[in-house]
Design a protein around this motif. Structure first.
Motif, PDB file in Angstrom:
ATOM      1  N   VAL A 142      50.716  45.705  49.442  1.00 12.85           N
ATOM      2  CA  VAL A 142      50.117  45.563  48.117  1.00 12.85           C
ATOM      3  C   VAL A 142      49.982  44.083  47.806  1.00 12.85           C
ATOM      4  N   THR A 143      48.803  43.673  47.378  1.00 12.67           N
ATOM      5  CA  THR A 143      48.554  42.258  47.100  1.00 12.67           C
ATOM      6  C   THR A 143      48.593  41.999  45.596  1.00 12.67           C
ATOM      7  N   GLY A 144      48.757  40.724  45.243  1.00 10.56           N
ATOM      8  CA  GLY A 144      48.699  40.321  43.837  1.00 10.56           C
ATOM      9  C   GLY A 144      49.962  40.558  43.054  1.00 10.56           C
ATOM     10  N   ILE A 145      51.116  40.702  43.711  1.00 16.35           N
ATOM     11  CA  ILE A 145      52.377  40.955  43.001  1.00 16.35           C
ATOM     12  C   ILE A 145      52.793  39.698  42.245  1.00 16.35           C
ATOM     13  N   ALA A 159      58.822  40.748  38.851  1.00 17.08           N
ATOM     14  CA  ALA A 159      59.781  41.759  39.283  1.00 17.08           C
ATOM     15  C   ALA A 159      59.382  43.158  38.808  1.00 17.08           C
ATOM     16  N   ALA A 160      58.672  43.246  37.674  1.00 13.39           N
ATOM     17  CA  ALA A 160      58.236  44.553  37.187  1.00 13.39           C
ATOM     18  C   ALA A 160      57.243  45.188  38.160  1.00 13.39           C
ATOM     19  N   ASP A 161      56.376  44.350  38.742  1.00  7.70           N
ATOM     20  CA  ASP A 161      55.451  44.862  39.757  1.00  7.70           C
ATOM     21  C   ASP A 161      56.214  45.452  40.924  1.00  7.70           C
ATOM     22  N   PRO A 194      52.037  34.834  53.047  1.00 11.26           N
ATOM     23  CA  PRO A 194      53.133  35.679  53.544  1.00 11.26           C
ATOM     24  C   PRO A 194      53.146  37.069  52.927  1.00 11.26           C
ATOM     25  N   SER A 195      53.650  38.011  53.694  1.00 16.20           N
ATOM     26  CA  SER A 195      53.944  39.364  53.219  1.00 16.20           C
ATOM     27  C   SER A 195      55.450  39.565  53.311  1.00 16.20           C
ATOM     28  N   PRO A 240      51.796  35.964  44.014  1.00 12.08           N
ATOM     29  CA  PRO A 240      52.410  34.774  43.409  1.00 12.08           C
ATOM     30  C   PRO A 240      53.924  34.856  43.261  1.00 12.08           C
ATOM     31  N   LEU A 241      54.479  36.062  43.100  1.00 10.05           N
ATOM     32  CA  LEU A 241      55.931  36.180  42.982  1.00 10.05           C
ATOM     33  C   LEU A 241      56.627  35.586  44.195  1.00 10.05           C
TER      34      LEU A 241
END
Length: 426
Positions: free
Chosen positions: A383-386, A389-391, A193-194, A406-407
């Motif tokens: 953007v991938t790989g988030i 929450a800081a990302d 999912p995005s 993963p978030l």
């Protein structure tokens, strides 16, 4: 014992000469080399221009091959679009390399079909001093090396080694198993999912085909298709993926965009685009519902067949996406960013760029420049790989609106999508 089409030696004459050359090399303590050649994507020539045009190409290639290697070597048409060169009394170590260069150079000029047709060939090489194989064994080993060369994106040469034989045996077995998996509906789809970074709303998915192999576990058929020559199976897998994704998402997520990956080597397979056409005709998805993501293969810049296939899909309302922009450490121009293709509407920033943004003061400005360029060109950026929450906070500060990682969730079956946020609605 000459080939009726090309006038070269046929398979029978080649085998006879090879059976004489092997013991002669043993007696004289010399080496011989066997080069197995296969024209890349030759079936597409027959499918596009007709078999008469294909015969023209085979005759012309046979003549070029004979001219490039010299009459003192045996040049044979082994069958179909396969040719073999037998080189006896190999002296210098680089003699075979020079011959391979000559063969590849013979393909530089276009063939006299259509407006001029450019082709490449994959080459497999095996050498022998006569003590380590029969004619059948050497031909098999050269053929195995050729398939390993073809698996490396074509127009390559490959010397035979032990893994060559094992890989060919494995490839043939997997091709048969994958065909059976299609027939018995053993493939499945997962969806990555995005999400909208501000609201967490589900705004799109990537469709990923998986194969629950009874012995090897969960496999990615896309990795397997790269080495397959069975164009029909390749086309069927691509059509199956697209059809199943549109079907599974129709009930609960009728307007949710779904992206599929189409590497360059699949786009040029005969029947692949036609198979997608049938799926689009069946489902009639609204424009933008299906998104095709293309890879960064250098072949895409020069492969007219692949670019024509993408242009056709864009004409049918299928926008394109490009992945991992800026990953080579160079700031792309707008043309390079979109691969020079019309219809590109989406771009993805990989997890490595995200890591650079957050952890490296030296590279963070470069990442910001890439993001600004993507937005200036008018592409929608994911953007991938988030991971946390800081990302999200850092990306929102840059103006990024969409992300995955993963978030939010890893790839999930379709029935779990409803738990990840509300679907995109009109």
């Amino acid at each position: 014992m000459l080939d009726g089409l090309t006038g070269l030696a046929n398979r029978r004459l080649l085998t006879s000469r090879l059976e004489l050359a092997i013991p002669r090399a043993q007696r004289e303590r010399t080496r011989l080399a066997l080069v197995f050649l296969d024209l890349d994507r030759f079936k597409a020539v027959n499918d596009t221009y007709g078999h008469e045009a294909g015969d023209v190409v085979l005759r012309e290639f046979g003549a070029r091959l004979l001219d490039s290697v010299g009459a003192r070597h045996t040049v044979a048409r082994f069958g179909g679009d396969e040719f073999v060169v037998l080189v006896e009394d190999v002296g210098r170590d680089d003699q075979v390399d020079e011959l391979l260069d000559a063969v590849r150079s013979s393909l530089d000029a276009p063939f006299g079909v259509g407006d001029g047709l450019h082709l490449t060939a994959s080459l497999g090489v095996v050498t022998s001093q006569g003590r380590d194989g029969s004619a059948v064994t050497l031909l098999r080993d050269a053929d195995a090396a050729m398939y390993r060369a073809k698996a490396r994106r074509r127009h390559r040469a490959r010397a035979f080694d032990a893994p060559s034989r094992s890989e060919v045996v494995w490839r043939l077995r997997v091709e048969g198993e994958l065909r059976r998996a299609l027939e018995h509906d053993e493939l499945e789809l997962l969806y990555r999912p995005s999400h909208d970074l501000a609201s967490g709303r589900l705004v799109g998915v990537d469709a990923l085909v998986r194969w629950a192999h009874p012995e090897r576990g969960l496999l990615d058929p896309a990795d397997l298709l790269e080495t397959m020559d069975d164009a029909e199976t390749v086309a069927r897998v691509g059509a199956w993926l697209t059809d199943r994704a549109l079907h599974e998402l129709h009930a609960d997520h009728p307007h949710l965009p779904v992206a599929i990956d189409l590497p360059t080597h699949l786009l040029v397979r005969p029947g692949f685009t036609e198979g997608l056409d049938e799926v689009l005709d069946h489902h009639h998805p609204e424009p933008g519902r299906l998104v095709v993501r293309v890879d960064g293969s250098p072949a895409l810049a020069t492969d007219d067949t692949a670019r024509a296939a993408l242009a056709h899909l864009v004409g049918r309302g299928v926008p394109l996406a490009v992945g991992d922009v800026g990953a080579n450490g160079l700031l792309p121009t707008p043309g390079h960013l979109t691969r020079g293709l019309d219809g590109v509407a989406h771009a993805a920033l990989g997890h490595r760029m995200l890591a650079d943004l957050l952890s490296s003061p030296a590279t963070a400005p470069f990442v910001r420049a890439v993001v600004d360029l993507v937005r200036a060109v008018g592409l929608e950026l994911t953007v991938t790989g988030i991971g946390d929450a800081a990302d999200v906070a850092a990306l929102r500060a840059l103006g990024c609106e969409r992300g995955q990682g993963p978030l939010f969730s890893g790839p999930v079956p379709v029935d779990q999508l409803r738990h990840l946020g509300s679907a995109a609605r009109r």
